[in-house]
Design a protein around this motif. Structure first.
Motif, PDB file in Angstrom:
ATOM      1  N   GLY A 102      -7.847   8.312  -2.502  1.00 31.10           N
ATOM      2  CA  GLY A 102      -7.662   7.676  -3.804  1.00 31.10           C
ATOM      3  C   GLY A 102      -7.605   6.165  -3.744  1.00 31.10           C
ATOM      4  N   LEU A 103      -6.806   5.621  -2.832  1.00 31.33           N
ATOM      5  CA  LEU A 103      -6.670   4.166  -2.743  1.00 31.33           C
ATOM      6  C   LEU A 103      -7.916   3.526  -2.137  1.00 31.33           C
ATOM      7  N   ALA A 104      -8.603   4.240  -1.238  1.00 32.33           N
ATOM      8  CA  ALA A 104      -9.861   3.723  -0.682  1.00 32.33           C
ATOM      9  C   ALA A 104     -10.891   3.546  -1.796  1.00 32.33           C
ATOM     10  N   ILE A 105     -10.915   4.494  -2.734  1.00 34.78           N
ATOM     11  CA  ILE A 105     -11.840   4.403  -3.873  1.00 34.78           C
ATOM     12  C   ILE A 105     -11.455   3.245  -4.783  1.00 34.78           C
ATOM     13  N   VAL A 106     -10.153   3.066  -5.014  1.00 35.81           N
ATOM     14  CA  VAL A 106      -9.680   1.944  -5.834  1.00 35.81           C
ATOM     15  C   VAL A 106     -10.174   0.622  -5.238  1.00 35.81           C
ATOM     16  N   LYS A 107      -9.984   0.473  -3.937  1.00 36.47           N
ATOM     17  CA  LYS A 107     -10.386  -0.769  -3.271  1.00 36.47           C
ATOM     18  C   LYS A 107     -11.884  -1.010  -3.411  1.00 36.47           C
ATOM     19  N   GLU A 108     -12.694   0.031  -3.214  1.00 37.78           N
ATOM     20  CA  GLU A 108     -14.151  -0.111  -3.323  1.00 37.78           C
ATOM     21  C   GLU A 108     -14.563  -0.522  -4.735  1.00 37.78           C
ATOM     22  N   ILE A 109     -13.946   0.106  -5.736  1.00 38.71           N
ATOM     23  CA  ILE A 109     -14.296  -0.189  -7.129  1.00 38.71           C
ATOM     24  C   ILE A 109     -13.951  -1.631  -7.485  1.00 38.71           C
ATOM     25  N   ILE A 110     -12.737  -2.043  -7.163  1.00 39.66           N
ATOM     26  CA  ILE A 110     -12.304  -3.388  -7.536  1.00 39.66           C
ATOM     27  C   ILE A 110     -13.104  -4.448  -6.791  1.00 39.66           C
ATOM     28  N   GLN A 111     -13.338  -4.234  -5.502  1.00 33.26           N
ATOM     29  CA  GLN A 111     -14.101  -5.214  -4.728  1.00 33.26           C
ATOM     30  C   GLN A 111     -15.563  -5.264  -5.152  1.00 33.26           C
ATOM     31  N   ALA A 112     -16.110  -4.131  -5.611  1.00 30.78           N
ATOM     32  CA  ALA A 112     -17.490  -4.129  -6.110  1.00 30.78           C
ATOM     33  C   ALA A 112     -17.634  -5.030  -7.328  1.00 30.78           C
ATOM     34  N   HIS A 113     -16.543  -5.209  -8.071  1.00 27.94           N
ATOM     35  CA  HIS A 113     -16.529  -6.104  -9.237  1.00 27.94           C
ATOM     36  C   HIS A 113     -16.292  -7.560  -8.836  1.00 27.94           C
ATOM     37  N   GLY A 114     -16.090  -7.812  -7.544  1.00 27.71           N
ATOM     38  CA  GLY A 114     -15.779  -9.163  -7.113  1.00 27.71           C
ATOM     39  C   GLY A 114     -14.346  -9.551  -7.427  1.00 27.71           C
ATOM     40  N   GLU A 115     -13.487  -8.547  -7.624  1.00 31.33           N
ATOM     41  CA  GLU A 115     -12.086  -8.798  -7.963  1.00 31.33           C
ATOM     42  C   GLU A 115     -11.197  -8.441  -6.779  1.00 31.33           C
ATOM     43  N   SER A 116      -9.886  -8.599  -6.944  1.00 32.05           N
ATOM     44  CA  SER A 116      -8.959  -8.348  -5.838  1.00 32.05           C
ATOM     45  C   SER A 116      -7.925  -7.296  -6.238  1.00 32.05           C
ATOM     46  N   VAL A 117      -7.417  -6.592  -5.227  1.00 36.03           N
ATOM     47  CA  VAL A 117      -6.358  -5.608  -5.435  1.00 36.03           C
ATOM     48  C   VAL A 117      -5.389  -5.735  -4.268  1.00 36.03           C
ATOM     49  N   ASP A 118      -4.102  -5.660  -4.569  1.00 40.21           N
ATOM     50  CA  ASP A 118      -3.095  -5.809  -3.524  1.00 40.21           C
ATOM     51  C   ASP A 118      -1.873  -4.983  -3.886  1.00 40.21           C
ATOM     52  N   VAL A 119      -0.939  -4.882  -2.949  1.00 37.89           N
ATOM     53  CA  VAL A 119       0.273  -4.117  -3.200  1.00 37.89           C
ATOM     54  C   VAL A 119       1.473  -4.835  -2.590  1.00 37.89           C
ATOM     55  N   ILE A 120       2.583  -4.775  -3.303  1.00 37.37           N
ATOM     56  CA  ILE A 120       3.873  -5.214  -2.795  1.00 37.37           C
ATOM     57  C   ILE A 120       4.773  -3.990  -2.821  1.00 37.37           C
ATOM     58  N   SER A 121       5.363  -3.666  -1.688  1.00 36.30           N
ATOM     59  CA  SER A 121       6.157  -2.438  -1.626  1.00 36.30           C
ATOM     60  C   SER A 121       7.343  -2.599  -0.697  1.00 36.30           C
ATOM     61  N   THR A 122       8.431  -1.930  -1.069  1.00 36.12           N
ATOM     62  CA  THR A 122       9.640  -1.890  -0.251  1.00 36.12           C
ATOM     63  C   THR A 122      10.054  -0.440  -0.094  1.00 36.12           C
ATOM     64  N   LEU A 123      10.320  -0.054   1.133  1.00 41.04           N
ATOM     65  CA  LEU A 123      10.685   1.335   1.420  1.00 41.04           C
ATOM     66  C   LEU A 123      11.913   1.740   0.606  1.00 41.04           C
ATOM     67  N   ASP A 124      11.793   2.893  -0.062  1.00 42.65           N
ATOM     68  CA  ASP A 124      12.863   3.476  -0.887  1.00 42.65           C
ATOM     69  C   ASP A 124      13.160   2.703  -2.167  1.00 42.65           C
ATOM     70  N   GLU A 125      12.307   1.716  -2.484  1.00 42.19           N
ATOM     71  CA  GLU A 125      12.501   0.961  -3.727  1.00 42.19           C
ATOM     72  C   GLU A 125      11.293   1.019  -4.662  1.00 42.19           C
ATOM     73  N   GLY A 126      10.131   1.323  -4.109  1.00 43.37           N
ATOM     74  CA  GLY A 126       8.957   1.453  -4.960  1.00 43.37           C
ATOM     75  C   GLY A 126       7.805   0.566  -4.548  1.00 43.37           C
ATOM     76  N   SER A 127       6.695   0.703  -5.288  1.00 43.17           N
ATOM     77  CA  SER A 127       5.465  -0.042  -4.987  1.00 43.17           C
ATOM     78  C   SER A 127       4.901  -0.662  -6.258  1.00 43.17           C
ATOM     79  N   ASP A 128       4.259  -1.808  -6.093  1.00 44.00           N
ATOM     80  CA  ASP A 128       3.637  -2.517  -7.209  1.00 44.00           C
ATOM     81  C   ASP A 128       2.203  -2.842  -6.819  1.00 44.00           C
ATOM     82  N   PHE A 129       1.246  -2.111  -7.401  1.00 45.51           N
ATOM     83  CA  PHE A 129      -0.174  -2.346  -7.161  1.00 45.51           C
ATOM     84  C   PHE A 129      -0.713  -3.264  -8.245  1.00 45.51           C
TER      85      PHE A 129
END
Length: 213
Positions: free
Chosen positions: A175-202
């Motif tokens: 799923g995330l590999a597909i997200v990365k391919e789609i966003i990068q194909a648009h010339g855009e960026s995707v990143d994540v900030i995450s902390t164990l046991d606190e959650g993730s922000d894509f």
């Protein structure tokens, strides 16, 4: 999935599974077949990006509308687990220029991921902000999070952390590999900030439609 399907079907045919229990195991077979179908479709999508056998069909559309429509797809599971999806946006309408169908797929995968690893009775926040000619879309959960040593690996195909394996055995790890391919194909960026046991922000970017266009 194929091994499970073959095993259960053989057990039904040779009467190892008695007739009164066959319905239960046929439901498992159906679930595994659906999982295999998702895997095949995901691999096909990725192969198209690898071979560059795809065309981005750009159009202007309201990203807020797309986010609302995608969130509705998860109404059933969110209701059963008491998870709330909240949309927070700078403006009622945020027009972007991209391939709507492919961005929908990326958003779906990110929401699916956020809900999958969220705790019951929690919330997933979607924040849409404008930065000059860019729109930033953030999909944030307060779930199990990702260990720092694993963050760089989550975009790899078939990668699953040990924690994700225990929580969701039906995922394909694509799923995330597909997200990365789609966003990068648009010339855009995707990143994540995450902390164990606190959650993730894509967070991913899109190009905002200019008024004169």
């Amino acid at each position: 999935p194929l091994t499970s399907i073959m095993g259960y079907v053989e057990a039904i045919l040779d009467k190892t599974i008695p007739p009164e229990m066959q319905e239960r195991y046929l439901k498992i077979v159906l679930s595994e077949a659906e999982r295999l179908n998702r895997l095949a479709n995901s691999l096909l999508t990725l192969s198209q990006y690898d071979d560059q056998k795809f065309v981005l069909e750009y159009s202007s559309f309201d990203i807020n509308t797309l986010l609302r429509e995608t969130a509705v797809s998860f109404e059933g599971i969110c209701t059963s687990r008491e998870i709330t999806i909240r949309l927070n946006t700078d403006e009622p309408q945020m027009m972007v220029y991209a391939d709507r169908e492919k961005i929908h797929q990326a958003v779906y995968n990110l929401l699916d991921n956020a809900i999958k690893f969220s705790h019951d009775c929690s919330a997933v926040d979607i924040d849409v902000t404008s930065r000059k000619n860019k729109v930033l879309v953030s999909i944030k959960d307060s779930g199990i999070g990702i260990a720092q040593e694993n963050i760089a690996k989550i975009w790899d195909r078939f990668y699953k952390t040990d924690r994700s394996r225990g929580r969701n055995k039906n995922g394909t790890g694509l799923g995330l590999a597909i997200v990365k391919e789609i966003i990068q194909a648009h010339g855009e960026s995707v990143d994540v900030i995450s902390t164990l046991d606190e959650g993730s922000d894509f967070v991913f970017t899109l190009t905002r439609t200019q008024e004169e266009e």
